[in-house]
Design a protein around this motif. Structure first.
Motif, short mmCIF file in Angstrom:
data_model
loop_
_atom_site.label_atom_id
_atom_site.label_comp_id
_atom_site.label_asym_id
_atom_site.label_seq_id
_atom_site.Cartn_x
_atom_site.Cartn_y
_atom_site.Cartn_z
N ALA A 196 0.83 -1.21 0.00
CA ALA A 196 0.00 0.00 0.00
C ALA A 196 0.87 1.25 0.00
CB ALA A 196 -0.94 -0.01 1.21
N GLY A 226 -11.81 3.50 5.77
CA GLY A 226 -12.97 2.75 5.30
C GLY A 226 -14.24 3.26 5.92
N ILE A 269 -2.80 6.66 0.01
CA ILE A 269 -3.45 5.35 -0.16
C ILE A 269 -4.85 5.37 0.44
CG2 ILE A 269 -2.74 4.09 1.93
CD1 ILE A 269 -2.78 2.83 -1.74
N LYS A 274 -6.97 6.76 -2.34
CA LYS A 274 -7.12 5.74 -3.39
C LYS A 274 -8.05 4.62 -2.93
CE LYS A 274 -5.83 3.71 -7.34
NZ LYS A 274 -6.48 2.41 -7.23
N THR A 275 -7.90 4.15 -1.70
CA THR A 275 -8.73 3.07 -1.18
C THR A 275 -10.20 3.48 -1.14
OG1 THR A 275 -6.92 2.18 0.16
CG2 THR A 275 -9.15 1.59 0.83
N ASP A 322 -11.69 3.87 -4.61
CA ASP A 322 -11.97 2.55 -5.19
C ASP A 322 -13.24 1.95 -4.59
OD1 ASP A 322 -9.80 2.63 -6.88
OD2 ASP A 322 -8.52 1.35 -5.64
N LEU A 323 -13.43 2.12 -3.29
CA LEU A 323 -14.65 1.59 -2.65
C LEU A 323 -15.89 2.29 -3.19
CD1 LEU A 323 -13.39 1.24 1.04
CD2 LEU A 323 -13.99 -0.62 -0.52
N SER A 377 -11.75 -2.76 -2.74
CA SER A 377 -10.35 -2.33 -2.70
C SER A 377 -9.51 -3.46 -2.15
CB SER A 377 -10.18 -1.09 -1.82
OG SER A 377 -8.81 -0.86 -1.54
N TYR A 385 -7.22 -3.17 -0.21
CA TYR A 385 -6.78 -2.87 1.16
C TYR A 385 -7.93 -2.69 2.16
CZ TYR A 385 -2.76 -1.78 -1.77
OH TYR A 385 -1.75 -1.85 -2.70
N GLU A 386 -9.17 -2.97 1.75
CA GLU A 386 -10.30 -2.64 2.63
C GLU A 386 -10.28 -3.43 3.94
OE1 GLU A 386 -14.26 -3.93 1.13
OE2 GLU A 386 -13.17 -4.60 -0.64
N SER A 394 -9.60 -1.65 7.60
CA SER A 394 -10.98 -1.51 8.08
C SER A 394 -11.04 -0.90 9.49
CB SER A 394 -11.67 -2.87 8.12
OG SER A 394 -12.91 -2.76 8.79
#
Length: 509
Positions: free
Chosen positions: A104, A346, A371, A374-375, A378-379, A385, A387-388, A392
């Motif tokens: 990440a 998240g 990140i 970005k995460t 993406d979600l 994602s 990395y979710e 979290s």
């Protein structure tokens, strides 16, 4: 330190002083967008840029002005070397999740590089090795264990007893090919590009709550609503908790920065010591001349000795090892650490998956903030994602989180009780200009500051968040809460949350 070298009277970060940023209006009516973002730092701006690029209608709100929070006061290292963490993470989370954390960080670095290349951004970006060093026998085994963790994760690195910086060391662990930059020069261009793609920005607009009907709505202090499909809390400390109990799961720390000129040429690299007190060193090239940034002196917000003593400790360290020819800037910063040292990125809670939070970057906001943007993007766009799960906010690791949870909240309770029982009888008449004291006025704990013109400002010292008693921060002329890190100006206005309301003002007879 040489007597003729004076410390700057007022704190000001180099980053903000060296860039002219655009200004934006205050929100004057309710509006409807796809995504409402609260917070104009690296998370909010990067997320706004990414989402606007995907033709989403985005509004970004900031309680003050853009890039005047933690992002504007950063050290601006773009690195995956976040202290001695990888051996610890492998022990607690396993090799796969630790590898994902490193991935990440590297993805964040690549995204910054891609944005710089795409828009030809001149932001002093420079590839540098990152280095953790120690001069303490206690940390030699930890550096060896960290090197072993690097090898397990295939992180390009080197363990050495020699670095180009002229300071005493016993060992150093180098992570290859990291980077540094000027964050505001970079983010200014992202703002401009996002605005071209339709981003609406509102400054001097304080968000105080999130309401749910069919979709969430951000509620401002002036009563306006930003109705949207998704909310991103990029406000450093979540202004809307959603019963996620974030105050019990993070603690705030302050750190200090001095920017100096020395007779010595900076040898390159970014440096961080392993032991306490923290010492971080990097350079900034200004008009062909090096400014050395000496950073450290971490402590919990609102606790400990006079904050000016921390600046002086950094100056003494710099004078001892490098010499100081000019003292150019000083500033401080605040960041939040989660129970397990991994950021919360998240949905604010499991059931409120339309409201996203990004917090707990532990002073590594350039990579973690990027990140996070970005995460969350993406979600929102892809509904998934890589990395979710890792980030979290609803996770709760039994080890070490339970011990941290207990100690963090015991510390809060201690300071809450101490502040209520504390007796003070300082005489306001004895205050010199630019001094403050805590005293009792009509039985009420009161903070009094005398400005440079001898005008007095008095406030009720009870924090508006959860009722702890604030303490004076002499280095930044602010009232700081030792429990959850809320900060107020000497006139009582909120500088930094989680508090949303100003301190009550006290009339002096």
């Amino acid at each position: 330190m040489a007597e003729n070298i004076r410390m700057p009277q007022f704190p000001e970060p180099y980053w903000r002083d060296s860039v002219d940023l655009p200004t934006f209006p205050k929100l004057k009516e309710s509006t409807n967008v796809d995504v409402g973002i609260v917070g104009g730092g690296i998370v909010g701006i990067t997320a706004a840029y990414l989402l606007a690029k995907q033709n989403m209608k985005v509004a970004l709100l900031d309680a003050g002005v853009l890039l005047n929070g933690t992002t504007g006061h950063t050290t601006a290292k773009i690195t995956a070397q976040h202290g001695l963490i990888y051996d610890e993470f492998i022990q607690h989370f396993g090799i796969e999740k630790t590898a994902l954390y490193y991935q990440a960080c590297i993805e964040a670095k690549k995204l910054i590089e891609e944005n710089i290349k795409e828009h030809d951004i001149s932001c002093d970006y420079k590839t540098e090795d990152a280095c953790i060093f120690t001069n303490s026998n206690t940390y030699l085994s930890q550096l060896k264990a960290e090197k072993k963790a690097y090898d397990q994760l295939d992180i390009p690195s080197e363990l050495t007893d020699n670095i180009p910086l002229n300071i005493p060391i016993k060992s150093a662990l180098i992570m290859k090919d990291q980077a540094q930059f000027h964050p505001l020069k970079y983010l200014k261009v992202l703002v401009e590009e996002a605005v071209k793609n339709g981003l609406e920005i509102y400054e001097q607009t304080t968000a105080v709550d999130v309401e749910y009907n069919k979709h969430p709505a951000i509620v401002t202090r002036d009563g306006h609503r930003v109705s949207c499909r998704f909310v991103i809390e990029a406000s450093h400390y979540p202004f809307y908790d959603g019963q996620g109990f974030y105050p019990t799961r993070m603690y705030p720390e302050r750190a200090y920065v001095i920017a100096i000129k020395t007779p010595k040429k900076f040898p390159g690299g970014m440096y961080l010591n392993a032991e306490s007190p923290t010492r971080s060193i990097r350079n900034v090239n200004v008009n062909g001349e090096d400014l050395w940034l000496i950073v450290g002196e971490n402590h919990k917000t609102g606790q400990g000795k006079s904050t000016m003593d921390h600046y002086q400790a950094l100056a003494d360290y710099a004078e001892t090892h490098f010499g100081i020819s000019e003292y150019v800037y000083r500033w401080s910063t605040q960041d939040l650490t989660t129970l397990d040292k991994v950021p919360y990125i998240g949905p604010v809670t499991e059931k409120q998956d339309s409201v996203f939070v990004a917090t707990g970057f532990r002073k590594w906001g350039m990579t973690s903030g990027t990140i996070a943007a970005k995460t969350i993007s993406d979600l929102i766009i892809k509904e998934k994602s890589l990395y979710e799960e890792l980030f979290s906010p609803s996770r709760f690791q039994a080890d070490p989180a339970i011990r941290k949870f207990t100690s963090t909240n015991a510390d809060v309770a201690k300071h809450l009780i101490k502040g209520k029982l504390e007796y003070t009888n300082d005489n306001i008449k004895d205050l010199a200009p630019d001094e403050a004291t805590v005293t009792r006025i009509n039985g009420q704990r009161t903070g009094v500051y005398k400005d440079m013109d001898s005008k007095l400002y008095a406030v009720d010292t009870t924090c508006k968040h959860l009722g702890c008693e604030v303490n004076w921060n002499s280095g930044d002329r602010s009232w700081d809460c030792p429990c959850h890190g809320s900060r107020y100006s000497y006139t009582g206005e909120v500088i930094e949350g989680p508090a949303k309301e100003s301190l009550n003002k006290i009339e002096l007879e």
